[in-house]
Design an enzyme around this catalytic site. Structure first.
Site, PDB file in Angstrom:
ATOM      1  NE  ARG A  12     -31.911-113.100 -10.873  1.00  0.00           N
ATOM      2  CZ  ARG A  12     -31.603-114.453 -11.226  1.00  0.00           C
ATOM      3  NH1 ARG A  12     -31.697-115.527 -10.522  1.00  0.00           N
ATOM      4  NH2 ARG A  12     -30.916-114.911 -12.426  1.00  0.00           N
ATOM      5  CD  GLN A 184     -31.764-120.458  -4.756  1.00  0.00           C
ATOM      6  OE1 GLN A 184     -30.966-120.620  -5.692  1.00  0.00           O
ATOM      7  NE2 GLN A 184     -31.336-119.676  -3.874  1.00  0.00           N
ATOM      8  N   GLY A 186     -31.131-117.722  -7.071  1.00  0.00           N
ATOM      9  CA  GLY A 186     -29.985-117.388  -7.361  1.00  0.00           C
ATOM     10  C   GLY A 186     -29.624-118.168  -8.841  1.00  0.00           C
ATOM     11  CE  LYS A 187     -28.863-122.905  -7.914  1.00  0.00           C
ATOM     12  NZ  LYS A 187     -29.565-124.011  -7.470  1.00  0.00           N
ATOM     13  CG  HIS A 188     -28.423-119.864 -15.845  1.00  0.00           C
ATOM     14  ND1 HIS A 188     -28.005-120.764 -15.075  1.00  0.00           N
ATOM     15  CD2 HIS A 188     -27.619-119.133 -16.638  1.00  0.00           C
ATOM     16  CE1 HIS A 188     -26.612-120.926 -15.699  1.00  0.00           C
ATOM     17  NE2 HIS A 188     -26.436-119.874 -16.450  1.00  0.00           N
TER      18      HIS A 188
END
Ligand SMILES: *Cc1c(COP(=O)(O)O)cnc(C)c1O
Length: 403
Positions: A12, A184, A186-188
Site C-alpha cells: 500500500r 475499500q 484492496g482497491k487502488h
C-alpha cells in the site's frame, strides 16, 4: 519470496502524508463530515481528478452503488442490467431499491459485458445499465453508450476496480450518467472502507447527496427527510486518509501499468495464456492482473494452474468469484427475503421458471470463470517480484502442458 500485499503496508502507499492529516482531524476534535472539512475537500479534489462536475463520498463502494441506483428513482419491478461477474455490493443495492438485477453475459476474453450482451437482455422494463470495468479493464463504452442513448437509459459505470482507466482519453467513471468507486482496503487507493459517486448531472447530484444523508435537505430553507435513505457518510478520519491518498493515485496506476507490462513480457512465450492488455480505444488500470488459461493447451485449465501457483507460494484466485453471481444463495430462492421478493412480485419474471437466471443462458461467464486466474499485483512490485511470479507461472504451465 514474500510478495507485497495490498492487505498491509507492504503493498500500500500509506505513510506520513496520511498520518499528518489524520492528526489534524484528531486535534480538531471534529470527526464527522457534516462539520469537518476533509470529506468535502476529498469530494472536490476527486471530481477535479476525474473530470466530473460533482462527487459525493460515502461509506463504501456498495453505498456508492446504492446511491447511484436510488438516484434513478426506480419503481418496483423495474429492471437494471448488470453483470454476473462482479462484487455482490454492486447487486444487492438494485434489490433494495425494488428493482430486478437482470444479468447480461460477458465476453469470455474480457470478462466484461458488451453492447450485444446488454441488448439481448433489454425489455420494456429496463431502466438502467451498469457497466462494470472488471479488474481495471474498461468496457467497450462506444457500443454501450450508443445503445443506452438510443434507448434513453442511464449508464452507471461501476469503476470500483478501474480508478485511472481511460476510454478515448476520458477517465472511467466520468462517461456514464453516474460513476461509482470503492475505497475499500484492496482497491487502488483506500481509506479502509469508503466510496465515492461522480456525476455531471445536477439533478442526479442532488439525489446522490440526499441518499448519503438520510435524504435530509441540508441547507434548504425548510429542510425535511424527503424520502427513505440511509446514513452513508464517510467520517473525517477516512476523509483525511482519502485526501492524502488521492495525489498518489496517478503514480499507483502508472506503476501498476509498468508491473503489468513487465509480467506480460515475461509471460508472452507461455503457450495457452491469454494476457490482459489495453483495449483498442482505452487504457487498463490493472486493479488485478487477470489472465485466462486455455484448457486445451494447459491440462486442467485455470483451476489446475492456479493450484500449482498457490502451492508455489504465489497467491491467486482461480475462478475469481467461483460461480456466476445469480447462483449465490440469496438468488436461489427469491421468496425468502422481502428484499428479493418485492421486485419479483412486480415483474413477470416472478411468474416464470425459478430461479429466473441459470447458467445455461451465460456461456461467456461460465467459460470466463472456468479459465480466469486473478493474480494480485500492486504498485509496490519490483522487478524481482515480477521475475519470481513469472517464473512460478512458467514452471507451472510447463508442468501441465498437454502433448
Ligand atoms: C469492491 C467492489 C464493490 C463494492 O465496494 P465495497 O467498498 O467493498 O462495498 C462494488 N463493485 C465492484 C466491481 C467492486 O470491485
Amino acid at each position: 519470496m514474500r510478495l507485497p500485499s495490498d492487505g498491509d503496508h507492504t503493498g500500500r502507499t500509506l505513510g506520513d502524508e496520511e498520518i499528518a492529516l489524520l492528526a489534524q482531524v484528531i486535534r480538531s476534535g471534529t470527526l464527522n463530515s457534516t462539520r469537518g472539512t476533509f470529506v468535502t475537500r476529498f469530494e472536490k479534489e476527486f471530481a477535479a481528478w476525474l473530470g466530473s462536475k460533482h462527487a459525493f463520498a460515502c461509506a463504501s463502494g456498495t453505498a456508492a452503488m446504492h446511491c447511484c441506483i436510488a438516484a434513478l428513482g426506480l419503481r418496483p419491478g423495474d429492471e437494471v442490467i448488470t453483470t454476473p461477474i462482479t462484487d455482490m455490493g454492486a447487486l444487492t443495492p438494485i434489490l433494495y431499491e425494488g428493482a430486478v438485477p437482470v444479468f447480461a453475459d460477458v465476453d469470455p476474453r474480457t470478462l466484461n459485458v458488451t453492447a450485444d450482451t446488454i441488448r439481448a437482455q433489454c425489455t420494456q422494463r429496463t431502466r438502467a445499465i451498469v457497466a462494470t470495468h472488471l479488474f481495471g479493464l474498461p468496457c467497450d463504452l462506444d457500443g454501450i453508450l450508443a445503445l443506452a442513448a438510443d434507448r434513453g437509459l442511464p449508464v452507471i459505470e461501476d469503476s470500483a476496480q478501474a480508478f485511472g482507466a481511460t476510454w478515448r482519453g476520458r477517465k472511467a467513471g466520468s462517461l456514464g450518467a453516474l460513476g461509482a468507486f470503492s475505497l475499500q482496503q484492496g482497491k487502488h487507493i483506500t481509506s479502509g472502507e469508503g466510496g465515492i459517486v461522480a456525476t455531471d448531472d445536477d439533478a442526479l447530484a442532488r439525489k446522490v447527496f440526499l441518499c448519503v444523508n438520510k435524504a435530509w435537505g441540508y441547507g434548504d430553507p425548510k429542510p425535511d427527510h424527503y424520502f427513505p435513505a440511509l446514513n452513508y457518510r464517510l467520517t473525517e478520519l477516512q476523509g483525511a486518509v482519502a485526501v492524502a491518498q488521492l495525489p498518489k493515485l496517478d503514480h499507483v496506476v502508472a506503476r501498476r501499468r509498468e508491473v503489468a507490462a513487465a509480467l506480460r513480457e515475461a509471460l508472452a512465450s507461455v503457450p495457452g495464456l491469454e494476457l490482459p492488455h489495453d483495449p483498442q480505444h482505452g487504457t487498463h488500470s490493472y486493479w488485478k492482473f487477470a489472465f485466462t488459461v486455455d484448457p486445451l493447451v494447459i491440462d486442467g485449465g485455470g483451476l489446475a494452474l492456479g493450484k500449482r501457483m498457490q502451492a508455489d507460494g504465489v497467491a491467486c484466485a482461480p475462478r475469481y468469484i467461483q460461480k456466476p453471481s445469480f447462483e449465490c444463495e440469496l438468488f436461489r430462492d427469491w421468496t425468502k427475503s422481502p428484499v428479493t421478493l418485492l421486485p419479483l412480485q412486480h415483474n413477470p419474471r416472478g411468474a416464470g421458471p425459478q430461479p429466473p437466471f441459470s447458467r445455461a443462458g451465460y456461456p461467456g461467464a461460465v467459460q470466463a470463470l472456468e479459465r480466469v486466474i486473478v493474480l494480485p499485483i500492486n504498485e509496490r512490485y519490483e522487478p524481482q517480484h515480477v521475475a519470481h511470479v513469472a517464473a512460478v507461472i512458467r514452471n507451472a504451465a510447463r508442468g501441465l502442458a498437454r502433448g
